[in-house]
Write a protein that holds these residues in place. Structure first.
Motif, PDB file in Angstrom:
ATOM      1  N   SER A   1       0.906  -1.231   0.049  1.00 29.11           N
ATOM      2  CA  SER A   1       0.092  -0.093   0.032  1.00 29.11           C
ATOM      3  C   SER A   1       0.746   1.270   0.035  1.00 29.11           C
TER       4      SER A   1
ATOM      5  N   PRO B   1      -0.174   3.055  -3.889  1.00 30.22           N
ATOM      6  CA  PRO B   1      -1.061   3.818  -2.939  1.00 30.22           C
ATOM      7  C   PRO B   1      -2.400   4.184  -3.338  1.00 30.22           C
ATOM      8  N   TYR B   2      -2.791   3.715  -4.421  1.00 26.56           N
ATOM      9  CA  TYR B   2      -4.258   4.169  -4.879  1.00 26.56           C
ATOM     10  C   TYR B   2      -4.904   2.987  -5.574  1.00 26.56           C
TER      11      TYR B   2
ATOM     12  N   TYR C   1      -3.171  -0.604  -8.886  1.00 22.85           N
ATOM     13  CA  TYR C   1      -3.489  -1.910  -8.972  1.00 22.85           C
ATOM     14  C   TYR C   1      -3.618  -2.276 -10.302  1.00 22.85           C
TER      15      TYR C   1
ATOM     16  N   LEU D   1      -6.121  -2.362  -3.353  1.00 14.18           N
ATOM     17  CA  LEU D   1      -5.802  -1.309  -2.263  1.00 14.18           C
ATOM     18  C   LEU D   1      -6.330  -1.883  -0.983  1.00 14.18           C
ATOM     19  N   SER D   2      -7.511  -2.321  -0.987  1.00  4.09           N
ATOM     20  CA  SER D   2      -8.155  -2.498   0.452  1.00  4.09           C
ATOM     21  C   SER D   2      -7.433  -3.926   0.916  1.00  4.09           C
TER      22      SER D   2
ATOM     23  N   ALA E   1      -4.022  -4.650   0.392  1.00  3.05           N
ATOM     24  CA  ALA E   1      -2.851  -4.164   0.693  1.00  3.05           C
ATOM     25  C   ALA E   1      -2.744  -3.450   1.864  1.00  3.05           C
ATOM     26  N   VAL E   2      -3.877  -2.645   2.229  1.00  2.00           N
ATOM     27  CA  VAL E   2      -3.892  -1.841   3.430  1.00  2.00           C
ATOM     28  C   VAL E   2      -3.858  -3.019   4.461  1.00  2.00           C
TER      29      VAL E   2
ATOM     30  N   THR F   1      -3.246   4.028   7.159  1.00  2.00           N
ATOM     31  CA  THR F   1      -4.229   3.150   7.018  1.00  2.00           C
ATOM     32  C   THR F   1      -5.611   3.874   6.827  1.00  2.00           C
TER      33      THR F   1
ATOM     34  N   LYS G   1      -6.009   5.735   3.553  1.00  2.00           N
ATOM     35  CA  LYS G   1      -6.280   5.000   2.384  1.00  2.00           C
ATOM     36  C   LYS G   1      -7.793   4.205   2.471  1.00  2.00           C
ATOM     37  N   THR G   2      -7.917   3.697   3.615  1.00  2.00           N
ATOM     38  CA  THR G   2      -9.269   3.057   3.718  1.00  2.00           C
ATOM     39  C   THR G   2     -10.438   4.229   3.528  1.00  2.00           C
TER      40      THR G   2
ATOM     41  N   HIS H   1     -10.508   4.530  -0.337  1.00  2.00           N
ATOM     42  CA  HIS H   1     -11.070   3.440  -1.032  1.00  2.00           C
ATOM     43  C   HIS H   1     -12.565   3.590  -0.930  1.00  2.00           C
TER      44      HIS H   1
END
Length: 490
Positions: free
Chosen positions: A340, A344-345, A349, A438-439, A441-442, A464, A467-468, A471
């Motif tokens: 992540s 990061p976004y 991916y 992303l989810s 990876a976090v 975290t 990024k959560t 998402h």
């Protein structure tokens, strides 16, 4: 005795580490500004500004996304005694500029949004060559009121990792290679991106890997970029045309990790500004166009003895050292946990969805571009490895901190790597699989407590939450694909 990588041992190592990286790292100390060494303290910074008759100063703070936050001051207001402050919340904004709605953040940093005290790093001063008036830009470090570093500020996270290397008498050496796309101006985000028109008046319609003529199509732009980079002493090395239509790559000369992170940060600002002046966009999105390859930030890295400058990855007889193999072992074990930070976004991916030379594995091999950890051909003193997993959209401070943290944990924990891959790697080998979203990876970031301890628990917690939240925002958007294929078919 075998060094330990458990959280308690890391806490002790962090507590015993020196209070700060030296004010002028070797790369900074060697930098020259019009024949002079880079400023090392505030009086030298003031002399630098006065000699160039600077009238305005951009005071910059890199946030989690790598965006330049800060303030613009007239030269007369930029004094050592004045100081500058910004709210803590600017460090943890999402890419859309929102503050995550997460109760855990209150436990990490409180809920009153205190001010951070900003301290300029004199060695980072650069001119702003495109400004109409004589203007300088200076990166600032974030501190609490009592003088402690704001531990979740990206630049301080990288310093935290570098202090652990310094404590052991080691020094990482890195060289980023960053890919990007030039695209035609597009003011409607609902419309796909396209390559821009070149000097010929035509846009690229095919892939032009390593084509000199394709690069020359954008000569006026690249002449400005090189002029800007030279004025700012960003030490860019080579420019090549990458695989995609309108996709380019800039390589940086190797050096100190903090210095190189600063240079990548400056370069991204510089490239976007130069492209706008030539009526196009430059983007570091990991996958800006469907059907074209994604953009990466490959990071070459090695470790030298701080005193002798000997490459620790090689024995005196030139053979690979255990430290070299352990560094690879650390990357193989921990890269899946820091994906992540490298990707990061949600868009990141798409680049890693397979094909187009984007590695989806943490296998390693010599001169093998299908593996995530490539070992380029080199002589013993220049033995290094290349992390090919990092995306161009990654924050350079965070990405360098994470890849060096993986290698550090491998060296101190003496982690043995998996066997070298000598054929094409397809991601189905024994190495741990990389996250596909992303989810995922976090979630994996929280599964390695020793990595959390090394990077900082508050940093990982805030990251975290950010990024959560991003998402969750993305999931609220209905894409054209959904409207096209689901509207009347389900």
């Amino acid at each position: 005795m075998k060094p330990s990588t458990d959280p308690e041992s890391l806490r002790t190592a962090l507590a015993d580490a020196p209070a700060a990286v030296p004010a002028a790292s070797p790369a900074h100390a060697d930098a020259a500004v019009e024949g002079q060494a880079a400023p090392r303290n505030f009086p030298e910074l003031e002399a630098w500004l006065n000699q160039r008759r600077i009238t305005e100063i951009e005071c910059l703070v890199p946030d989690l996304t790598g965006v330049a936050r800060g303030k613009i001051l007239p030269r007369s207001k930029f004094t050592k005694d004045r100081g500058m402050r910004l709210p803590e919340s600017i460090i943890g904004l999402t890419v859309t500029g929102n503050w995550p709605e997460d109760d855990s953040l209150s436990q990490l940093i409180g809920d009153i949004d205190r001010d951070m005290h900003l301290v300029p790093d004199p060695a980072t001063v650069r001119p702003v060559p495109w400004a109409a008036d004589p203007t300088a830009q200076v990166i600032h470090d974030c501190h609490f009121r009592d003088g402690r570093e704001v531990d979740y500020a990206p630049r301080n996270v990288l310093k935290r990792v570098l202090r652990l290397y310094e404590q052991r008498g080691w020094e990482p050496v890195v060289a980023p290679e960053i890919e990007f796309y030039l695209v035609a101006k597009n003011t409607d985000p609902d419309q796909p991106l396209h390559p821009p028109l070149g000097r010929s008046g035509r846009a690229e319609t095919s892939r032009q890997h390593y084509s000199i003529d394709a690069v020359n199509e954008f000569d006026p732009l690249f002449e400005d970029i090189y002029d800007y980079c030279e004025a700012m002493e960003l030490d860019v090395d080579t420019l090549i045309h990458e695989v995609g239509a309108g996709q380019m790559e800039i390589n940086f000369l190797h050096g100190d990790a903090l210095d190189l992170a600063d240079k990548v940060f400056f370069f991204k600002r510089t490239l976007r500004e130069a492209a706008l002046r030539h009526n196009m966009y430059a983007t570091f999105m990991a996958k800006p166009m469907a059907g074209e390859p994604g953009s990466a930030m490959h990071v070459h890295q090695s470790v030298v003895d701080r005193v002798t400058r000997r490459n620790l990855f090689s024995h005196p007889d030139g053979s690979p050292s255990p430290a070299f193999l352990h560094y690879i072992g650390g990357l193989q074990k921990y890269v899946p946990h820091v994906m992540s930070l490298f990707a990061p976004y949600v868009n990141s991916y798409r680049r890693l969805a397979g094909g187009d030379a984007a590695p989806t594995n943490v296998e390693w091999g010599t001169d093998n571009r299908t593996v995530g950890i490539r070992v380029p051909e080199s002589n013993p003193q220049n033995r290094r490895l290349e992390n090919r997993v990092v995306g161009a959209d990654a924050n350079p401070y965070v990405a360098l901190a994470a890849t060096l943290a993986c290698g550090y944990l491998g060296m101190v924990g003496r982690i043995e790597p998996l066997p070298e891959v000598t054929t094409r790697a397809d991601g189905r080998g024994p190495a741990a699989a990389l996250a596909q979203s992303l989810s995922e990876a976090v979630r994996l970031l929280g599964d390695a407590p020793e990595m959390e301890e090394l990077l900082g628990r508050r940093f990982c917690g805030i990251y975290t939450a950010v990024k959560t939240s991003e998402h969750a925002e993305f999931l609220k958007v209905i894409s054209p694909w959904e409207r096209e294929h689901l509207l009347q078919h389900v």
